[in-house]
Motif scaffolding. Structure first.
Motif, PDB file in Angstrom:
ATOM      1  N   VAL A 247      -3.523   2.641  -3.551  1.00  0.00           N
ATOM      2  CA  VAL A 247      -4.562   2.232  -4.512  1.00  0.00           C
ATOM      3  C   VAL A 247      -4.688   0.707  -4.500  1.00  0.00           C
ATOM      4  O   VAL A 247      -3.691   0.000  -4.561  1.00  0.00           O
ATOM      5  CB  VAL A 247      -4.222   2.732  -5.927  1.00  0.00           C
ATOM      6  N   THR A 248      -5.924   0.232  -4.422  1.00  0.00           N
ATOM      7  CA  THR A 248      -6.145  -1.227  -4.368  1.00  0.00           C
ATOM      8  C   THR A 248      -6.679  -1.806  -5.668  1.00  0.00           C
ATOM      9  O   THR A 248      -6.701  -3.022  -5.839  1.00  0.00           O
ATOM     10  CB  THR A 248      -7.133  -1.579  -3.224  1.00  0.00           C
ATOM     11  N   ASN A 249      -7.144  -0.965  -6.595  1.00  0.00           N
ATOM     12  CA  ASN A 249      -7.577  -1.488  -7.896  1.00  0.00           C
ATOM     13  C   ASN A 249      -7.256  -0.503  -9.014  1.00  0.00           C
ATOM     14  O   ASN A 249      -7.189   0.709  -8.780  1.00  0.00           O
ATOM     15  CB  ASN A 249      -9.066  -1.848  -7.888  1.00  0.00           C
ATOM     16  N   LEU A 250      -7.032  -1.057 -10.182  1.00  0.00           N
ATOM     17  CA  LEU A 250      -6.742  -0.257 -11.374  1.00  0.00           C
ATOM     18  C   LEU A 250      -7.830  -0.461 -12.427  1.00  0.00           C
ATOM     19  O   LEU A 250      -7.569  -0.435 -13.628  1.00  0.00           O
ATOM     20  CB  LEU A 250      -5.366  -0.636 -11.938  1.00  0.00           C
ATOM     21  N   ASN A 251      -9.047  -0.613 -11.973  1.00  0.00           N
ATOM     22  CA  ASN A 251     -10.160  -0.881 -12.876  1.00  0.00           C
ATOM     23  C   ASN A 251     -10.374   0.269 -13.861  1.00  0.00           C
ATOM     24  O   ASN A 251     -10.452   1.432 -13.465  1.00  0.00           O
ATOM     25  CB  ASN A 251     -11.455  -1.092 -12.085  1.00  0.00           C
ATOM     26  N   TYR A 252     -10.466  -0.097 -15.142  1.00  0.00           N
ATOM     27  CA  TYR A 252     -10.882   0.807 -16.223  1.00  0.00           C
ATOM     28  C   TYR A 252      -9.985   2.036 -16.391  1.00  0.00           C
ATOM     29  O   TYR A 252     -10.383   3.013 -17.038  1.00  0.00           O
ATOM     30  CB  TYR A 252     -12.328   1.295 -15.999  1.00  0.00           C
ATOM     31  N   VAL A 253      -8.787   2.047 -15.845  1.00  0.00           N
ATOM     32  CA  VAL A 253      -7.948   3.250 -15.842  1.00  0.00           C
ATOM     33  C   VAL A 253      -7.749   3.824 -17.245  1.00  0.00           C
ATOM     34  O   VAL A 253      -7.901   5.030 -17.463  1.00  0.00           O
ATOM     35  CB  VAL A 253      -6.580   2.978 -15.185  1.00  0.00           C
ATOM     36  N   PHE A 254      -7.429   2.966 -18.225  1.00  0.00           N
ATOM     37  CA  PHE A 254      -7.189   3.427 -19.593  1.00  0.00           C
ATOM     38  C   PHE A 254      -8.202   2.846 -20.585  1.00  0.00           C
ATOM     39  O   PHE A 254      -8.002   2.945 -21.799  1.00  0.00           O
ATOM     40  CB  PHE A 254      -5.772   3.042 -20.040  1.00  0.00           C
ATOM     41  N   SER A 261       0.017   6.562 -27.420  1.00  0.00           N
ATOM     42  CA  SER A 261       1.182   6.435 -26.558  1.00  0.00           C
ATOM     43  C   SER A 261       0.760   6.651 -25.109  1.00  0.00           C
ATOM     44  O   SER A 261       0.184   7.693 -24.777  1.00  0.00           O
ATOM     45  CB  SER A 261       2.254   7.458 -26.952  1.00  0.00           C
ATOM     46  N   ILE A 262       1.038   5.667 -24.268  1.00  0.00           N
ATOM     47  CA  ILE A 262       0.736   5.767 -22.844  1.00  0.00           C
ATOM     48  C   ILE A 262       1.990   5.397 -22.070  1.00  0.00           C
ATOM     49  O   ILE A 262       2.479   4.267 -22.162  1.00  0.00           O
ATOM     50  CB  ILE A 262      -0.421   4.838 -22.429  1.00  0.00           C
ATOM     51  N   ASP A 263       2.531   6.344 -21.326  1.00  0.00           N
ATOM     52  CA  ASP A 263       3.765   6.126 -20.582  1.00  0.00           C
ATOM     53  C   ASP A 263       3.453   6.011 -19.091  1.00  0.00           C
ATOM     54  O   ASP A 263       3.020   6.972 -18.457  1.00  0.00           O
ATOM     55  CB  ASP A 263       4.727   7.290 -20.819  1.00  0.00           C
ATOM     56  N   ILE A 264       3.668   4.817 -18.547  1.00  0.00           N
ATOM     57  CA  ILE A 264       3.458   4.585 -17.111  1.00  0.00           C
ATOM     58  C   ILE A 264       4.753   4.070 -16.476  1.00  0.00           C
ATOM     59  O   ILE A 264       4.732   3.267 -15.535  1.00  0.00           O
ATOM     60  CB  ILE A 264       2.294   3.613 -16.849  1.00  0.00           C
ATOM     61  N   ASP A 265       5.855   4.560 -16.991  1.00  0.00           N
ATOM     62  CA  ASP A 265       7.152   4.159 -16.475  1.00  0.00           C
ATOM     63  C   ASP A 265       7.293   4.561 -14.998  1.00  0.00           C
ATOM     64  O   ASP A 265       6.812   5.616 -14.581  1.00  0.00           O
ATOM     65  CB  ASP A 265       8.258   4.824 -17.302  1.00  0.00           C
ATOM     66  N   HIS A 266       7.940   3.715 -14.233  1.00  0.00           N
ATOM     67  CA  HIS A 266       8.232   3.955 -12.814  1.00  0.00           C
ATOM     68  C   HIS A 266       6.982   4.037 -11.936  1.00  0.00           C
ATOM     69  O   HIS A 266       6.976   4.752 -10.931  1.00  0.00           O
ATOM     70  CB  HIS A 266       9.063   5.235 -12.635  1.00  0.00           C
ATOM     71  N   TRP A 267       5.954   3.324 -12.303  1.00  0.00           N
ATOM     72  CA  TRP A 267       4.787   3.224 -11.415  1.00  0.00           C
ATOM     73  C   TRP A 267       5.152   2.369 -10.207  1.00  0.00           C
ATOM     74  O   TRP A 267       5.791   1.315 -10.337  1.00  0.00           O
ATOM     75  CB  TRP A 267       3.603   2.593 -12.151  1.00  0.00           C
ATOM     76  N   GLN A 268       4.714   2.825  -9.054  1.00  0.00           N
ATOM     77  CA  GLN A 268       4.878   2.060  -7.825  1.00  0.00           C
ATOM     78  C   GLN A 268       3.494   1.678  -7.321  1.00  0.00           C
ATOM     79  O   GLN A 268       2.665   2.542  -7.056  1.00  0.00           O
ATOM     80  CB  GLN A 268       5.588   2.890  -6.759  1.00  0.00           C
ATOM     81  N   VAL A 269       3.241   0.388  -7.218  1.00  0.00           N
ATOM     82  CA  VAL A 269       1.934  -0.068  -6.787  1.00  0.00           C
ATOM     83  C   VAL A 269       2.059  -0.880  -5.505  1.00  0.00           C
ATOM     84  O   VAL A 269       3.102  -1.488  -5.223  1.00  0.00           O
ATOM     85  CB  VAL A 269       1.245  -0.942  -7.871  1.00  0.00           C
ATOM     86  N   GLY A 270       0.984  -0.866  -4.730  1.00  0.00           N
ATOM     87  CA  GLY A 270       0.975  -1.595  -3.462  1.00  0.00           C
ATOM     88  C   GLY A 270       0.313  -2.941  -3.615  1.00  0.00           C
ATOM     89  O   GLY A 270       0.550  -3.669  -4.563  1.00  0.00           O
ATOM     90  N   ASP A 271      -0.568  -3.234  -2.687  1.00  0.00           N
ATOM     91  CA  ASP A 271      -1.255  -4.530  -2.658  1.00  0.00           C
ATOM     92  C   ASP A 271      -2.540  -4.440  -3.482  1.00  0.00           C
ATOM     93  O   ASP A 271      -3.614  -4.172  -2.957  1.00  0.00           O
ATOM     94  CB  ASP A 271      -1.569  -4.924  -1.214  1.00  0.00           C
ATOM     95  N   LEU A 272      -2.404  -4.643  -4.794  1.00  0.00           N
ATOM     96  CA  LEU A 272      -3.544  -4.552  -5.689  1.00  0.00           C
ATOM     97  C   LEU A 272      -4.474  -5.747  -5.520  1.00  0.00           C
ATOM     98  O   LEU A 272      -4.031  -6.884  -5.427  1.00  0.00           O
ATOM     99  CB  LEU A 272      -3.088  -4.468  -7.147  1.00  0.00           C
ATOM    100  N   LYS A 273      -5.768  -5.464  -5.500  1.00  0.00           N
ATOM    101  CA  LYS A 273      -6.774  -6.512  -5.403  1.00  0.00           C
ATOM    102  C   LYS A 273      -7.468  -6.746  -6.741  1.00  0.00           C
ATOM    103  O   LYS A 273      -7.983  -7.843  -7.007  1.00  0.00           O
ATOM    104  CB  LYS A 273      -7.815  -6.149  -4.339  1.00  0.00           C
ATOM    105  N   GLU A 274      -7.518  -5.698  -7.589  1.00  0.00           N
ATOM    106  CA  GLU A 274      -8.182  -5.813  -8.885  1.00  0.00           C
ATOM    107  C   GLU A 274      -7.419  -5.014  -9.934  1.00  0.00           C
ATOM    108  O   GLU A 274      -6.847  -3.976  -9.655  1.00  0.00           O
ATOM    109  CB  GLU A 274      -9.630  -5.295  -8.811  1.00  0.00           C
ATOM    110  N   MET A 275      -7.457  -5.541 -11.192  1.00  0.00           N
ATOM    111  CA  MET A 275      -6.866  -4.817 -12.325  1.00  0.00           C
ATOM    112  C   MET A 275      -7.793  -4.958 -13.536  1.00  0.00           C
ATOM    113  O   MET A 275      -8.411  -5.987 -13.708  1.00  0.00           O
ATOM    114  CB  MET A 275      -5.487  -5.384 -12.675  1.00  0.00           C
TER     115      MET A 275
END
Length: 275
Positions: A247-254, A261-275
Motif C-alpha cells: 500500500v502506498t497511501n492511507l488516504n481517508y482510511v478512517f 475505539s480503533i485498534d491498528i496495533d502491529h500494522w506493517q507499512v511499506g514505502d508510503l507516499k501519502e497519508m
C-alpha cells in the motif's frame, strides 16, 4: 404480453429479451416457453415495470451461465419466486438484482453458486431488503465481490459463515453504505480468506455496523485501502496485524468514522507516499 404457443426450444440466448419494457404490465410466458438450451439470460428483465413475474415449469435455468443484470432496476418488483431456478452452471451473477429498490424479500436459499466467478454488485441498491440468507452460497471460485452488498440499508443481519473467499481479488465497496442504522448488524468474517485480495478501497465506507473486527484479514497482497473505513457508523474497529507492504497511501482510511475505539496495533507499512 402473451407468448402463446411460440416455441423457444432451440433458443440459446435471451439477452435483453424483455428489457426496458416500460409499459408492460403483465407477462404470460405461454405453454411453449422452453428455456432448457438457453445459456445467456443477461439483462433479460432489466428495467421492466412488471409488478410480478410468474415463472412456468418450462422456465429452466439449468444451462444458463450468464445472468448478469437479469432483473436489474426493475423497480416495481416487490418479490421474486425463484424456487425453481437451477443455477448449478451459472458463473456470472453480476448486478443480477441491482437497483431493485422495491424488493422487500428475496429467497435464494436454493441457489447453487459453486461455479460462480463474479458476484459483483449482485444485490447492490436493494435498499428495502431487511434480511438476506446467503449462508449456503459456495464461493470458492469467485474472483470479484466488488459492491456485492452495497447500499443494503435495510439489513439488520447477514450470515457470512459459509463464505470461502480464497480466489477473491476485489472487495472494493463490498459493504459500502450497508446496514440498518437503527439496528446495525454484526458481521462474522471468520471464514474469510483475503490472502489474494488486492483492492479493499471503500470496503466499509458509510457502513452501519454494531462493531467491526477484521483482525483476521490477510492484507499481504492488498494495494489499496483508501477510504476503507471512511464514515463508518460503528462503535469499534479492530484492524490489528495489517500487513500493508504494498500500500502506498492511507488516504481517508478512517475519515469521519464514529468509532470510539480503533485498534491498528502491529500494522506493517511499506514505502508510503501519502497519508
Amino acid at each position: 404480453l402473451n407468448m402463446g404457443s411460440i416455441s423457444t426450444s432451440n433458443v440459446t440466448s435471451m439477452k435483453q429479451m424483455f428489457a426496458q419494457t416500460d409499459r408492460l404490465g403483465k407477462l404470460d410466458f405461454g405453454y411453449e416457453f422452453d428455456t432448457r438450451k438457453v445459456r445467456d439470460m443477461g439483462e433479460m428483465f432489466k428495467e421492466t415495470n412488471l409488478l410480478n413475474i410468474e415463472f412456468p415449469g418450462s422456465f429452466s435455468t439449468e444451462n444458463v451461465m450468464d445472468a448478469h443484470e437479469m432483473f436489474a432496476y426493475s423497480i416495481k418488483l416487490q418479490s421474486l419466486n425463484l424456487k425453481t431456478f437451477n443455477t448449478k452452471n451459472m458463473k456470472v451473477y453480476s448486478m443480477m438484482f441491482m437497483g431493485m429498490t422495491a424488493l422487500t424479500s428475496l429467497d435464494i436459499s436454493n441457489f447453487d453458486t459453486s461455479n460462480a466467478t463474479s458476484l459483483k454488485y449482485m444485490f447492490a441498491g436493494c435498499s428495502k431488503l431487511s434480511s438476506l440468507n446467503v449462508s449456503k452460497f459456495s464461493t470458492g471460485k469467485v474472483v470479484t465481490m466488488r459492491g456485492m452488498f452495497q447500499g443494503l440499508r435495510g439489513i439488520s443481519s447477514l450470515n457470512l459463515t459459509g463464505f470461502r473467499t480464497i480466489a477473491v481479488t476485489d472487495m472494493n465497496s463490498m459493504f459500502e453504505e450497508f446496514g440498518n442504522i437503527e439496528n446495525p448488524p454484526l458481521l462474522n468474517f471468520s471464514s474469510f480468506s483475503t490472502v489474494n485480495v488486492k483492492d479493499m478501497t471503500k470496503m466499509f465506507h458509510s457502513a452501519s455496523l454494531e462493531s467491526l473486527d477484521v483482525s483476521g484479514f490477510s492484507t499481504i497482497n492488498v494495494t489499496s485501502i483508501e477510504s476503507m473505513f471512511e464514515s463508518t457508523m460503528v462503535k469499534s474497529i479492530n484492524a490489528t496485524n495489517f500487513n500493508l507492504a504494498k500500500v502506498t497511501n492511507l488516504n481517508y482510511v478512517f475519515k469521519q468514522s464514529t468509532a470510539v475505539s480503533i485498534d491498528i496495533d502491529h500494522w506493517q507499512v511499506g514505502d508510503l507516499k501519502e497519508m
